[in-house]
Design a protein around this motif. Structure first.
Motif, PDB file in Angstrom:
ATOM      1  N   MET B  46      -8.675  13.961  -3.734  1.00 13.62           N
ATOM      2  CA  MET B  46      -7.336  14.529  -3.755  1.00 13.62           C
ATOM      3  C   MET B  46      -6.601  14.007  -4.979  1.00 13.62           C
ATOM      4  O   MET B  46      -6.973  13.000  -5.560  1.00 13.62           O
ATOM      5  CB  MET B  46      -6.576  14.155  -2.485  1.00 13.62           C
ATOM      6  N   PHE B  47      -5.531  14.707  -5.339  1.00 14.24           N
ATOM      7  CA  PHE B  47      -4.764  14.316  -6.521  1.00 14.24           C
ATOM      8  C   PHE B  47      -3.903  13.090  -6.207  1.00 14.24           C
ATOM      9  O   PHE B  47      -3.708  12.731  -5.055  1.00 14.24           O
ATOM     10  CB  PHE B  47      -3.908  15.478  -7.006  1.00 14.24           C
ATOM     11  N   ASP B  48      -3.415  12.426  -7.278  1.00 17.98           N
ATOM     12  CA  ASP B  48      -2.737  11.131  -7.128  1.00 17.98           C
ATOM     13  C   ASP B  48      -1.547  11.174  -6.198  1.00 17.98           C
ATOM     14  O   ASP B  48      -1.311  10.258  -5.412  1.00 17.98           O
ATOM     15  CB  ASP B  48      -2.251  10.641  -8.501  1.00 17.98           C
ATOM     16  N   ARG B  49      -0.756  12.247  -6.286  1.00 21.68           N
ATOM     17  CA  ARG B  49       0.498  12.266  -5.527  1.00 21.68           C
ATOM     18  C   ARG B  49       0.336  12.886  -4.153  1.00 21.68           C
ATOM     19  O   ARG B  49       1.296  13.243  -3.499  1.00 21.68           O
ATOM     20  CB  ARG B  49       1.561  13.023  -6.333  1.00 21.68           C
ATOM     21  N   PHE B  50      -0.909  13.036  -3.699  1.00 21.82           N
ATOM     22  CA  PHE B  50      -1.149  13.655  -2.404  1.00 21.82           C
ATOM     23  C   PHE B  50      -0.615  12.781  -1.268  1.00 21.82           C
ATOM     24  O   PHE B  50      -0.800  11.568  -1.265  1.00 21.82           O
ATOM     25  CB  PHE B  50      -2.647  13.873  -2.219  1.00 21.82           C
ATOM     26  N   ARG B  51       0.070  13.379  -0.313  1.00 23.51           N
ATOM     27  CA  ARG B  51       0.631  12.652   0.816  1.00 23.51           C
ATOM     28  C   ARG B  51      -0.220  12.915   2.053  1.00 23.51           C
ATOM     29  O   ARG B  51      -0.014  13.879   2.765  1.00 23.51           O
ATOM     30  CB  ARG B  51       2.063  13.101   1.071  1.00 23.51           C
ATOM     31  N   GLY B  52      -1.198  12.065   2.277  1.00 23.65           N
ATOM     32  CA  GLY B  52      -2.070  12.267   3.423  1.00 23.65           C
ATOM     33  C   GLY B  52      -1.570  11.545   4.654  1.00 23.65           C
ATOM     34  O   GLY B  52      -1.292  12.158   5.685  1.00 23.65           O
ATOM     35  N   GLU B  53      -1.419  10.265   4.555  1.00 27.42           N
ATOM     36  CA  GLU B  53      -0.928   9.453   5.662  1.00 27.42           C
ATOM     37  C   GLU B  53      -0.407   8.154   5.055  1.00 27.42           C
ATOM     38  O   GLU B  53      -0.734   7.814   3.925  1.00 27.42           O
ATOM     39  CB  GLU B  53      -2.057   9.162   6.643  1.00 27.42           C
ATOM     40  N   VAL B  54       0.411   7.434   5.838  1.00 27.12           N
ATOM     41  CA  VAL B  54       0.926   6.147   5.355  1.00 27.12           C
ATOM     42  C   VAL B  54      -0.120   5.080   5.657  1.00 27.12           C
ATOM     43  O   VAL B  54      -0.629   5.015   6.774  1.00 27.12           O
ATOM     44  CB  VAL B  54       2.264   5.820   6.037  1.00 27.12           C
ATOM     45  N   ILE B  55      -0.468   4.309   4.658  1.00 25.57           N
ATOM     46  CA  ILE B  55      -1.402   3.205   4.904  1.00 25.57           C
ATOM     47  C   ILE B  55      -0.794   1.907   4.382  1.00 25.57           C
ATOM     48  O   ILE B  55       0.140   1.914   3.587  1.00 25.57           O
ATOM     49  CB  ILE B  55      -2.775   3.428   4.223  1.00 25.57           C
ATOM     50  N   MET B  56      -1.331   0.779   4.878  1.00 25.01           N
ATOM     51  CA  MET B  56      -0.873  -0.524   4.416  1.00 25.01           C
ATOM     52  C   MET B  56      -2.063  -1.240   3.790  1.00 25.01           C
ATOM     53  O   MET B  56      -2.997  -1.622   4.490  1.00 25.01           O
ATOM     54  CB  MET B  56      -0.333  -1.335   5.609  1.00 25.01           C
ATOM     55  N   PRO B  57      -2.067  -1.386   2.464  1.00 28.52           N
ATOM     56  CA  PRO B  57      -3.226  -2.011   1.832  1.00 28.52           C
ATOM     57  C   PRO B  57      -3.281  -3.516   2.108  1.00 28.52           C
ATOM     58  O   PRO B  57      -2.249  -4.181   2.162  1.00 28.52           O
ATOM     59  CB  PRO B  57      -3.021  -1.723   0.344  1.00 28.52           C
ATOM     60  N   HIS B  58      -4.494  -3.987   2.300  1.00 24.87           N
ATOM     61  CA  HIS B  58      -4.715  -5.421   2.508  1.00 24.87           C
ATOM     62  C   HIS B  58      -5.596  -5.942   1.379  1.00 24.87           C
ATOM     63  O   HIS B  58      -6.463  -5.218   0.904  1.00 24.87           O
ATOM     64  CB  HIS B  58      -5.435  -5.659   3.840  1.00 24.87           C
ATOM     65  N   ASN B  59      -5.398  -7.204   1.002  1.00 28.62           N
ATOM     66  CA  ASN B  59      -6.301  -7.755  -0.020  1.00 28.62           C
ATOM     67  C   ASN B  59      -7.512  -8.395   0.651  1.00 28.62           C
ATOM     68  O   ASN B  59      -7.670  -8.344   1.872  1.00 28.62           O
ATOM     69  CB  ASN B  59      -5.564  -8.719  -0.944  1.00 28.62           C
ATOM     70  N   GLU B  60      -8.363  -9.044  -0.149  1.00 30.49           N
ATOM     71  CA  GLU B  60      -9.636  -9.529   0.408  1.00 30.49           C
ATOM     72  C   GLU B  60      -9.441 -10.680   1.398  1.00 30.49           C
ATOM     73  O   GLU B  60     -10.297 -10.934   2.224  1.00 30.49           O
ATOM     74  CB  GLU B  60     -10.587  -9.929  -0.743  1.00 30.49           C
ATOM     75  N   ASN B  61      -8.290 -11.377   1.333  1.00 27.75           N
ATOM     76  CA  ASN B  61      -8.022 -12.457   2.295  1.00 27.75           C
ATOM     77  C   ASN B  61      -7.349 -11.937   3.558  1.00 27.75           C
ATOM     78  O   ASN B  61      -6.777 -12.722   4.316  1.00 27.75           O
ATOM     79  CB  ASN B  61      -7.127 -13.524   1.660  1.00 27.75           C
ATOM     80  N   ASN B  62      -7.397 -10.619   3.753  1.00 33.73           N
ATOM     81  CA  ASN B  62      -6.748  -9.992   4.898  1.00 33.73           C
ATOM     82  C   ASN B  62      -5.242 -10.285   4.912  1.00 33.73           C
ATOM     83  O   ASN B  62      -4.673 -10.664   5.927  1.00 33.73           O
ATOM     84  CB  ASN B  62      -7.408 -10.451   6.211  1.00 33.73           C
ATOM     85  N   GLU B  63      -4.637 -10.127   3.730  1.00 33.31           N
ATOM     86  CA  GLU B  63      -3.188 -10.342   3.635  1.00 33.31           C
ATOM     87  C   GLU B  63      -2.509  -9.052   3.219  1.00 33.31           C
ATOM     88  O   GLU B  63      -3.023  -8.329   2.355  1.00 33.31           O
ATOM     89  CB  GLU B  63      -2.892 -11.425   2.597  1.00 33.31           C
ATOM     90  N   HIS B  64      -1.373  -8.735   3.838  1.00 35.22           N
ATOM     91  CA  HIS B  64      -0.594  -7.546   3.470  1.00 35.22           C
ATOM     92  C   HIS B  64       0.740  -7.998   2.883  1.00 35.22           C
ATOM     93  O   HIS B  64       1.025  -9.190   2.829  1.00 35.22           O
ATOM     94  CB  HIS B  64      -0.382  -6.665   4.701  1.00 35.22           C
ATOM     95  N   ARG B  65       1.552  -7.050   2.470  1.00 33.84           N
ATOM     96  CA  ARG B  65       2.813  -7.394   1.820  1.00 33.84           C
ATOM     97  C   ARG B  65       4.027  -7.130   2.696  1.00 33.84           C
ATOM     98  O   ARG B  65       5.158  -7.177   2.229  1.00 33.84           O
ATOM     99  CB  ARG B  65       2.948  -6.603   0.517  1.00 33.84           C
TER     100      ARG B  65
END
Lengths: 348, 158
Positions: B46-65
């Protein structure tokens, strides 16, 4: 081959019966060929439309979608024929046949090659113009008898459009007839052995060709002149209430009419079955391919118009005809007459 | 004399339009915009600005912002986001601090208006590219965005 069938028919049967059988055979051959040609043109239209719009088009049924229209035709054949309760049943059922028969009748006079011409009458072009305007009666009948306001508006627009643009078609062809001096299609082709008429008549011929293509597109009720159907305003226009095979007749008639308009242009402007510079003059049957090839190029041009230009409003449609095409056409005829009179035509 | 200049302009603009579609016609084989979806499922991006769903990215230490400030929950016009939060002891300062327990996201109610993503002070939530959201059971559309046992990324303050 045609000659042998002709001789065999006349040797085995009395003359009257033989001529009738021959007519029926020719009619069946034309009918079969143009039913298939219609399917092919629908497929071509869909593919070309897709490519103009950066799409892919039908590509599931058959090789790259080549059987798509066959499947559609079978579906239309098997569909129920519906109609409105308050429709005028007789006229409602008559209309599609009117349209398709008038479209098929026009095909009879085209010279596909020197030998393949079903009906070579001395008023060929006049016959074609007359026949092509009969189809409008079918559209008017269909729109009127459906008892549907959208169909009625579509049909009335068709009437307006046909009456206006008939003039331009007739006058632009008349411009070319000034050079040929004959309405007979075989004569017109004969004249073009000295160069296609669009070259012979140079500037006024090109103007006449442009006017003819504009008016021809309007005559077949195709976009940008599809006021008759105008999906966004009128549902499906005059054939809103038709379904199944009756709808298919209207649809097929539209494509055969497009073929007729392109074939007239081929015959009158681009030398019908004559090859460019006479390169295949020694093989006369190749004329069919030249004729159909030129016709397909012109059909492609009409498809190009359709998928590029936005639809005109009804007042713009009439302005274009009465304020622009018609005066230009009249002046053009005078110029052409002068050119023919002063012998300024280009001949090889 | 505008009559003749109108004709000239008319023909010129029509030809301009035809050249545009003509170019499309010639390049359509390469540049077709049609996606033959189920066939190219593996490669479809999909293109960059596609709005599929809200997600919360986590880093490799299982930490979110996500700091649990609840700005997204407040701004959401249709109650798509519910934050279940708690207070925990901050390891560095020893003070009590708000932290999220569960970031609940109801995809079935989301209109993809992006207000939550705009308002988030720490960019904890972003748009995901997934578009195959159909499920047989609508409870599956209620998702917990933060992974189990995940923590706030150190140094993120609102």
């Amino acid at each position: 081959m045609i000659e042998t069938i002709h001789n065999w028919l006349y040797s085995t049967m009395p003359q009257g019966v033989a001529s009738i059988v021959e007519m029926i055979l020719i009619a069946l051959a034309y009918l079969g060929f143009f039913a298939i040609a219609g399917l092919f043109l629908v497929l071509m239209e869909r593919k070309v439309a897709a490519w103009f719009q950066l799409r892919i088009g039908p590509n599931r049924v058959g090789f790259y979608g080549s059987l798509q229209t066959m499947a559609d035709a079978l579906k239309l054949l098997s569909k129920e024929l519906t109609g409105t309760a308050k429709a005028d049943k007789f006229l409602y059922n008559l209309a599609p046949y009117f349209v398709i028969i008038s479209a098929l009748m026009g095909l009879a006079v085209f010279p596909f090659t020197k030998d393949i011409q079903a009906f070579d009458i001395n008023i060929g072009i006049f016959f074609l113009i007359a026949i092509s305007s009969i189809g409008v009666i079918g559209i008017l009948l269909g729109g009127w008898a459906s008892n549907n306001k959208f169909a009625l508006i579509g049909a009335m627009r068709s009437g307006v459009q046909a009456i206006s643009y008939e003039l331009s078609i007739g006058l632009s062809l008349l411009t070319m007839i000034l050079i040929t001096g004959s309405l007979q299609l075989s004569e017109i082709v004969e004249v073009q052995k000295n160069g296609w008429l669009i070259i012979q008549g140079h500037i006024p011929a090109i103007i006449a060709f442009m006017i003819y293509m504009i008016a021809g597109t309007a005559e077949t009720n195709r976009a940008p002149f599809d006021m008759v159907e105008a999906e966004s305003e009128l549902g499906a226009g005059f054939h809103t209430e038709y379904s199944g095979m009756k709808f298919a007749y209207f649809f097929l008639a539209e494509f055969i009419n497009m073929f007729i308009i392109a074939a007239i242009a081929t015959t009158v402007f681009f030398g019908a079955w004559l090859s460019p510079f006479g390169i295949t003059e020694s093989i006369p049957w190749l004329g069919v391919f030249w004729f159909l090839g030129k016709t397909l190029v012109l059909i492609f041009l009409m498809m190009w118009f359709r998928w590029t230009f936005p639809r005109l409003r009804i007042d713009q449609l009439l302005t274009l005809e009465w304020k622009y095409l018609l005066p230009i056409n009249l002046v053009n005829i005078v110029i052409m007459a002068l050119i023919v009179w002063l012998n300024l035509t280009i001949k090889f | 004399m505008s009559y003749f200049s109108d004709i000239y302009k008319g023909i010129k603009t029509l030809l301009t339009g035809m050249s545009v579609t003509g170019k499309y016609f010639l390049t359509s084989r390469k540049g077709a915009i049609t996606q033959q979806y189920p066939d190219n499922r593996a490669t479809l991006k999909m293109f960059d600005r596609f709005r599929g769903e809200v997600i919360m990215p986590h880093n490799e230490n299982n930490e979110h912002r996500c700091t649990g400030c609840q700005k997204c929950e407040i701004i959401c016009p249709n109650g798509t986001i519910e934050i279940i939060w708690d207070r925990g002891i901050d390891e560095e300062t020893g003070k009590k601090k708000k932290k999220i327990d569960q970031f609940v996201y109801h995809l079935s109610m989301c209109t993809m208006c992006a207000l939550c993503i705009d308002v988030c002070p720490t960019d904890a939530i972003i748009w995901g590219q997934n578009f195959e959201n159909s499920v047989y059971d609508r409870t599956k559309l209620t998702r917990v965005l933060n992974e189990p046992e995940s923590k706030l990324m150190p140094g993120v303050e609102d």
